[in-house]
Design a protein around this motif. Structure first.
Motif, PDB file in Angstrom:
ATOM      1  N   PHE A 288       5.767 -19.365 -29.574  1.00  0.00           N
ATOM      2  CA  PHE A 288       6.276 -18.304 -30.457  1.00  0.00           C
ATOM      3  C   PHE A 288       5.426 -17.070 -30.400  1.00  0.00           C
ATOM      4  O   PHE A 288       4.255 -17.189 -30.690  1.00  0.00           O
ATOM      5  CB  PHE A 288       6.274 -18.868 -31.923  1.00  0.00           C
ATOM      6  N   LEU A 291       5.840 -12.736 -35.544  1.00  0.00           N
ATOM      7  CA  LEU A 291       6.906 -11.917 -36.101  1.00  0.00           C
ATOM      8  C   LEU A 291       6.221 -10.466 -35.810  1.00  0.00           C
ATOM      9  O   LEU A 291       5.178 -10.102 -35.790  1.00  0.00           O
ATOM     10  CB  LEU A 291       7.027 -12.138 -37.487  1.00  0.00           C
ATOM     11  N   ASP A 308      13.872 -10.401 -38.714  1.00  0.00           N
ATOM     12  CA  ASP A 308      12.702  -9.521 -37.984  1.00  0.00           C
ATOM     13  C   ASP A 308      13.492  -8.299 -37.524  1.00  0.00           C
ATOM     14  O   ASP A 308      14.352  -8.276 -36.590  1.00  0.00           O
ATOM     15  CB  ASP A 308      12.006 -10.000 -36.780  1.00  0.00           C
ATOM     16  N   SER A 313      16.431 -10.317 -34.699  1.00  0.00           N
ATOM     17  CA  SER A 313      16.918 -11.834 -34.781  1.00  0.00           C
ATOM     18  C   SER A 313      16.446 -12.571 -36.219  1.00  0.00           C
ATOM     19  O   SER A 313      15.809 -11.858 -36.999  1.00  0.00           O
ATOM     20  CB  SER A 313      15.843 -12.518 -33.604  1.00  0.00           C
ATOM     21  N   TYR A 315      14.622 -16.150 -37.545  1.00  0.00           N
ATOM     22  CA  TYR A 315      13.700 -17.323 -37.314  1.00  0.00           C
ATOM     23  C   TYR A 315      13.468 -18.320 -38.171  1.00  0.00           C
ATOM     24  O   TYR A 315      13.555 -17.854 -39.289  1.00  0.00           O
ATOM     25  CB  TYR A 315      12.165 -16.654 -36.628  1.00  0.00           C
ATOM     26  N   GLU A 316      13.581 -19.464 -37.606  1.00  0.00           N
ATOM     27  CA  GLU A 316      13.465 -20.406 -38.695  1.00  0.00           C
ATOM     28  C   GLU A 316      12.184 -21.266 -38.486  1.00  0.00           C
ATOM     29  O   GLU A 316      11.711 -21.485 -37.333  1.00  0.00           O
ATOM     30  CB  GLU A 316      14.686 -21.745 -38.307  1.00  0.00           C
ATOM     31  N   PHE A 317      11.426 -21.551 -39.846  1.00  0.00           N
ATOM     32  CA  PHE A 317      10.105 -22.296 -39.806  1.00  0.00           C
ATOM     33  C   PHE A 317      10.550 -23.279 -40.897  1.00  0.00           C
ATOM     34  O   PHE A 317      11.341 -23.331 -41.928  1.00  0.00           O
ATOM     35  CB  PHE A 317       9.237 -21.321 -40.439  1.00  0.00           C
ATOM     36  N   PHE A 323       6.680 -22.901 -36.592  1.00  0.00           N
ATOM     37  CA  PHE A 323       7.921 -22.401 -35.975  1.00  0.00           C
ATOM     38  C   PHE A 323       8.740 -23.593 -35.205  1.00  0.00           C
ATOM     39  O   PHE A 323       8.431 -24.525 -34.907  1.00  0.00           O
ATOM     40  CB  PHE A 323       7.333 -21.580 -34.732  1.00  0.00           C
ATOM     41  N   ARG A 325      12.695 -22.577 -34.633  1.00  0.00           N
ATOM     42  CA  ARG A 325      13.611 -21.744 -33.685  1.00  0.00           C
ATOM     43  C   ARG A 325      13.903 -20.667 -33.663  1.00  0.00           C
ATOM     44  O   ARG A 325      13.689 -20.170 -34.669  1.00  0.00           O
ATOM     45  CB  ARG A 325      14.943 -22.874 -33.306  1.00  0.00           C
ATOM     46  N   GLU A 326      14.595 -19.992 -32.703  1.00  0.00           N
ATOM     47  CA  GLU A 326      15.336 -18.727 -33.035  1.00  0.00           C
ATOM     48  C   GLU A 326      16.583 -18.929 -33.196  1.00  0.00           C
ATOM     49  O   GLU A 326      17.350 -19.619 -32.558  1.00  0.00           O
ATOM     50  CB  GLU A 326      14.886 -17.982 -31.626  1.00  0.00           C
TER      51      GLU A 326
END
Length: 688
Positions: A288, A291, A308, A313, A315-317, A323, A325-326
């Protein structure tokens, strides 16, 4: 003596004629002027009067018997048919209600109003909650910050709806926090502490009902109480742990940790519920790249989603900041702002568009586009009425967006009760919903127009709304199937925790769902600190009729507080309950038509039976696991905050009562922005 008898007969006949003349055309129980009323019409009139009074007392089964008795005297009377349908509707037997209403409608009675009622109830029965999750939205109304050249507000950026229909609005340009009602009226203006707010960018409600305000230029967070009063500041400018530079948006997870998008530091800062810094994440790590411009942030199923605006996009955390995925491809969005949750999807604002994002697949759906005029939508959040409320920073407006079918279909208005015990002072209780049973909350006196015989009433007063009630009446139904013998301590723990959560307010009832349901307790919740399962009167059985326990519990709650709910303690055995006399559709309709919620406390983590899950899904309420980390303390809070579209108004009647014999008509119209609804009913004044 003969003169007195003749005079009495004359008064009686006159009263019957006046009663007939006072009803609207086609309403039934009408006698032509050229003849006197027959004995059958007189008996029907008396039974009908008693039936209406029973209906308004909440004795719907008694009302059905009286209306059916009246109908036996006048088999095709339209007014009796309508009221018999209303009584069946309140008992959950909607099929019978539709049959009687359709007969009256076929007779030419009721017009479009009755036809609309039939259509709405029939649609609910066939499709349940048929509201589509993904559908283009249309503007239901808007509130401009510019009024006759003067700024009411300037630069709205974020909105936090309240369960009573009001909403908090963070205003960037004027450094204010506004409290606004459903009609766009400013109720309160909050400017913060002595030094004021410094460019507020987001406002959210925390689990403890306090408010959290992000101040982007102040590089801090402001903690406020539920009324907007300042408590303290959190964080300060800097790059270390607990510092931030230009915080934009915030969210809170199930463990009450606070996540803030720190735009200047290109990261997400995490604090505990007290405002103590825990950690931050979002930097470059492994695969990753980090950000670049974090903006909108939300928590869904305890996963953290961050938008962002530099990468375009989401982003998932996980909650620890790892991190995952996107969610969508880079450059999907041009200038993404706030992210909120609506109908299990992420709702994100992007310049002049509001877009739904599926959190599992990343699939996109465009809810609305504001057009080519200068526009920058920064926040779109669902309110208690099922609308999407949108802040447009550039056009300086607040939009209320709704699905087109809601705007076309209007509101479903029902006159629930009429109290004429102090006639000519009359008190009305109205229930206002949309077509899908969702209550309409936040109405004020200006939203109502009350008439009698189509003439405006005098001295109309708005008494209040059930949404403002801060206590609830609760009935706990205990599963007394044979498996309960092995879970006595768990059942006792659940009952005590619910009773304690009520904080001594409201009435608590306990019903044991055994072979024959029994009401075990009615009284104050704080007296159940020593509740014992062994003290229950009912006997355990291999299979118990839950439908009978539900009907008994609902009957007792009909005349209870306006906020009321059933809580079923389930032992989890799929074969332990049965439904002997009432089907699931009738049970859920009985609850919904009387504004009664239904929640479940599971004693184990097995899946609910399909029948119980159906009731939960089709009523207000949810399922709770007894040993969940946060406990059951929120169950009563959630019940109290469940929207209730019930309103009370009073007025002075100018109608003649004919010594309490005449049926007095009343009509109610409700208006909100571009929507409206109407209902007609009637009542009897006290006999003289």
């Amino acid at each position: 003596m003969k003169k007195k008898i003749v005079l009495s007969i004359s008064i009686f006949l006159t009263s019957l004629m006046l009663f007939a003349q006072n009803t609207t055309s086609g309403a039934g129980l009408i006698v032509p002027e050229e003849r006197s009323r027959t004995s059958s019409e007189g008996f029907a009139s008396e039974e009908f009067r008693r039936g209406v009074q029973s209906y308004y007392r909440g004795a719907y089964n008694e009302a059905i018997l009286l209306f059916e008795h009246a109908l036996s005297y006048l088999p095709n009377d339209n007014l009796i048919l309508e009221w018999l349908g209303k009584a069946y509707y309140k008992t959950g037997l909607e099929g019978s209600a539709l049959s009687y209403w359709q007969t009256a409608s076929d007779n030419g009675y009721g017009g479009l109003l009755l036809q609309n009622k039939i259509e709405i109830v029939r649609e609910r029965r066939v499709t349940g909650d048929s509201k589509e999750k993904l559908m283009r939205l249309s503007e239901a109304g808007s509130f401009s910050g510019d009024f006759e050249g003067n700024y009411v507000f300037s630069g709205p950026v974020s909105i936090q709806p309240n369960y009573d229909g009001t909403m908090w609005i963070a205003v960037y340009n004027t450094n204010q926090l506004l409290l606004m009602n459903q009609n766009g009226k400013i109720i309160d203006r909050i400017t913060g502490p002595i030094n004021g707010f410094d460019r507020p960018s987001d406002i959210i409600r925390l689990k403890d009902d306090n408010l959290l305000l992000c101040e982007s230029a102040g590089d801090r967070l402001a903690l406020l109480d539920s009324k907007g009063h300042f408590i303290k500041n959190i964080s300060s400018k800097g790059r270390g742990l607990g510092n931030m530079i230009s915080p934009l948006y915030a969210a809170q997870d199930s463990m009450e940790r606070i996540y803030v998008s720190d735009y200047g530091n290109r990261r997400v800062d995490v604090f505990d519920e007290e405002g103590n810094a825990l950690f931050f994440f979002g930097g470059k790590n492994g695969g990753f790249d980090g950000l670049k411009g974090p903006t909108g942030i939300c928590i869904y199923q305890d996963q953290v989603f961050v938008a962002d605006d530099q990468l375009g996009s989401i982003y998932e955390f996980d909650r620890a900041g790892n991190f995952i995925r996107e969610l969508v491809e880079p450059k999907t969005f041009k200038k993404p702002e706030a992210i909120k949750i609506w109908n299990s999807n992420l709702v994100i604002c992007d310049e002049n568009k509001i877009i739904s994002v599926n959190p599992d697949t990343g699939a996109l759906f465009e809810y609305v586009r504001t057009g080519n005029a200068p526009s920058r939508v920064t926040c779109a959040v669902p309110d208690v009425n099922g609308n999407l409320v949108v802040a447009d920073f550039t056009s300086n407006e607040i939009y209320v967006m709704a699905q087109i079918q809601e705007l076309v279909g209007g509101m479903f208005v029902q006159i629930e009760q009429v109290d004429a015990s102090k006639f000519p002072e009359v008190t009305l209780e109205l229930k206002v919903e949309n077509r899908h049973r969702q209550p309409i909350v936040g109405l004020q006196e200006e939203n109502f127009y009350i008439t009698e015989n189509m003439r405006p009433v005098t001295d109309l007063k708005y008494i209040g709304s059930a949404s403002y009630n801060t206590q609830a009446d609760i009935t706990i139904i205990i599963d007394c199937s044979s498996s309960a013998a092995y879970q006595k301590s768990e059942i006792e723990s659940a009952v005590k925790e619910v009773a304690q959560s009520m904080k001594g307010q409201g009435v608590l009832r306990i019903v044991s769902a055994g072979p024959i349901p029994v009401t075990e307790y009615v009284g104050r919740p704080d007296l159940l600190g020593n509740f014992s399962f062994d003290a229950l009167k009912t006997k355990l059985a291999d299979s118990v009729p839950l439908d009978l326990a539900l009907r008994l519990s609902i009957n007792d709650l009909i005349s209870a507080a306006k906020k009321r709910s059933l809580i079923y303690i389930s032992c989890g055995s799929n074969n332990s309950v049965n439904y002997q006399r009432y089907n699931l559709a009738e049970l859920t309709a009985y609850m919904n038509n009387n504004s009664i919620g239904f929640s479940v406390i599971q004693l184990n983590q097995s899946a609910l039976s399909q029948e119980i899950q159906y009731i939960v899904d089709n009523t207000s309420g949810q399922a709770y696991y007894l040993f969940r980390p946060e406990g059951l303390s929120e169950i009563i809070k959630n019940i109290i905050e469940t929207p209730q579209g019930i309103y009370q108004l009073s007025y002075k009647s100018s109608l003649q009562t004919n010594f309490g014999q005449d049926y007095l008509p009343v009509e109610s119209e409700v208006y909100l922005l571009n929507r409206s609804g109407r209902d007609e009913s009637g009542y009897f004044a006290p006999l003289e």
